[in-house]
Scaffold this active site. Structure first.
Site, PDB file in Angstrom:
ATOM      1  N   CYS A 222      -4.696  -3.846 -15.699  1.00 31.18           N
ATOM      2  CA  CYS A 222      -3.908  -4.660 -14.773  1.00 31.18           C
ATOM      3  C   CYS A 222      -3.556  -5.939 -15.511  1.00 31.18           C
ATOM      4  CB  CYS A 222      -4.714  -4.965 -13.517  1.00 31.18           C
ATOM      5  SG  CYS A 222      -3.968  -6.180 -12.407  1.00 31.18           S
TER       6      CYS A 222
ATOM      7  N   HIS B 229       2.171  -1.181 -13.413  1.00 34.11           N
ATOM      8  CA  HIS B 229       3.008  -0.389 -12.509  1.00 34.11           C
ATOM      9  C   HIS B 229       4.361  -0.050 -13.158  1.00 34.11           C
ATOM     10  CE1 HIS B 229       0.210  -1.880  -9.456  1.00 34.11           C
ATOM     11  NE2 HIS B 229       0.729  -1.029  -8.585  1.00 34.11           N
TER      12      HIS B 229
ATOM     13  N   CYS C 237       3.339  -5.376 -16.377  1.00 40.48           N
ATOM     14  CA  CYS C 237       2.569  -4.939 -15.208  1.00 40.48           C
ATOM     15  C   CYS C 237       2.408  -3.441 -15.377  1.00 40.48           C
ATOM     16  CB  CYS C 237       3.304  -5.268 -13.910  1.00 40.48           C
ATOM     17  SG  CYS C 237       2.526  -4.573 -12.431  1.00 40.48           S
TER      18      CYS C 237
ATOM     19  N   ASP D  19      -7.932  -1.179 -12.043  1.00 44.77           N
ATOM     20  CA  ASP D  19      -6.594  -1.663 -11.710  1.00 44.77           C
ATOM     21  C   ASP D  19      -6.571  -2.090 -10.247  1.00 44.77           C
ATOM     22  OD1 ASP D  19      -3.714  -2.000 -12.483  1.00 44.77           O
ATOM     23  OD2 ASP D  19      -3.440  -0.613 -10.822  1.00 44.77           O
ATOM     24  N   SER D  20      -5.512  -2.808  -9.887  1.00 46.05           N
ATOM     25  CA  SER D  20      -5.359  -3.243  -8.501  1.00 46.05           C
ATOM     26  C   SER D  20      -4.960  -2.090  -7.585  1.00 46.05           C
ATOM     27  CB  SER D  20      -4.321  -4.365  -8.414  1.00 46.05           C
ATOM     28  OG  SER D  20      -3.053  -3.907  -8.860  1.00 46.05           O
TER      29      SER D  20
ATOM     30  N   GLU E  85       3.948   1.391  -5.404  1.00 46.40           N
ATOM     31  CA  GLU E  85       2.782   1.802  -4.616  1.00 46.40           C
ATOM     32  C   GLU E  85       3.182   2.788  -3.515  1.00 46.40           C
ATOM     33  OE1 GLU E  85      -0.598   1.006  -4.558  1.00 46.40           O
ATOM     34  OE2 GLU E  85      -0.473  -0.008  -6.497  1.00 46.40           O
TER      35      GLU E  85
END
Length: 255
Positions: A70, A183, A181, A7-8, A150
């Site tokens: 991701c 996230h 996404c 993942d990023s 984040e």
């Protein structure tokens, strides 16, 4: 079975959480490219390069399967990564589409795709949904959610303001929301709560969570069973601060 999750940053924790709950694999190597997050604001060529560099990272770990957790990388780098890999690589978009196919019979149901700017501009979800016959699709680039998550801002006034900014202009209210996404599942309850609190929806929208979808996908594709192992060993790596990544994992995943 030893697998990798790429993942990023921390967004892939939503996928990792589902994998840990299902207990499908003995060992999981998690790599977060946290030094270069977010991916969603970068151009396709750069994202493809990041994906290939992630492959180089995983080579010495001798994994048997790689999950690209991701959406932006799945939309723009997955095919390129698969060309250069000897092991199976699975993205998160196809499993999400198949989850919708199983749960949503009405091809005219209003579907809202939330994602980063790069994911939305790729039209990956739109094209995949249309191939399955879904016609009533809208999409919204909600890239500001990524830096908030984040920074562990998962509730409060700042997140509410951000949701208000994105969702107030919507003209068509969705029956299905794709959390495009990885996230976004971390704020899924807040998103659902916003729609129920600010719009006259008769029932909560169906939220498509890529983590849950990919577990179902892997179970079917590879004939995997829940609780195949007692509890997977998880190893964390990052292009940025790995101590910070591990601390976030302990907080969110209760490791």
């Amino acid at each position: 079975m030893k697998i990798g999750v790429f993942d990023s940053g921390v967004g892939g924790f939503s996928v990792l959480k589902s994998l840990l709950k299902a207990r499908l694999f003995d060992e999981i190597i998690y790599y977060g490219d946290s030094a270069r997050v977010p991916y969603g604001t970068k151009d396709p060529t750069t994202i493809k390069q990041f994906g290939l560099e992630a492959l180089d990272f995983f080579k010495p770990h001798e994994i048997e399967l790689l999950i690209v957790a991701c959406n932006t990388a799945s939309a723009l780098a997955l095919e390129e990564m698969q060309k250069y890999s000897k092991i199976p690589i699975v993205g998160v978009i196809e499993p999400s589409i198949l989850a919708i196919k199983r749960q949503v019979e009405d091809k005219n149901a209003p579907i809202l795709v939330l994602g980063t700017k790069a994911t939305i501009q790729s039209n990956a979800y739109d094209n995949a949904l249309k191939q399955q016959g879904y016609l009533n699709i809208s999409h919204l680039a909600t890239s500001l959610f990524v830096p908030l998550i984040e920074e562990s801002i998962l509730e409060g006034e700042l997140l509410e303001t951000c949701m208000h900014y994105y969702f107030t202009p919507l003209e068509i209210l969705p029956e299905v929301i794709i959390l495009g996404c990885t996230h976004f599942p971390l704020i899924a309850q807040k998103i659902e709560g916003y729609f129920m609190g600010h719009f006259a929806l008769p029932t909560p929208p169906l939220l498509i969570h890529s983590g849950d979808a990919i577990v179902e996908y892997l179970q079917q594709k590879y004939a995997l069973k829940n609780n195949a192992c007692t509890f997977p060993k998880v190893e964390f790596h990052a292009s940025g601060d790995v101590i910070w990544l591990e601390r976030q994992a302990k907080e969110w995943l209760k490791l």
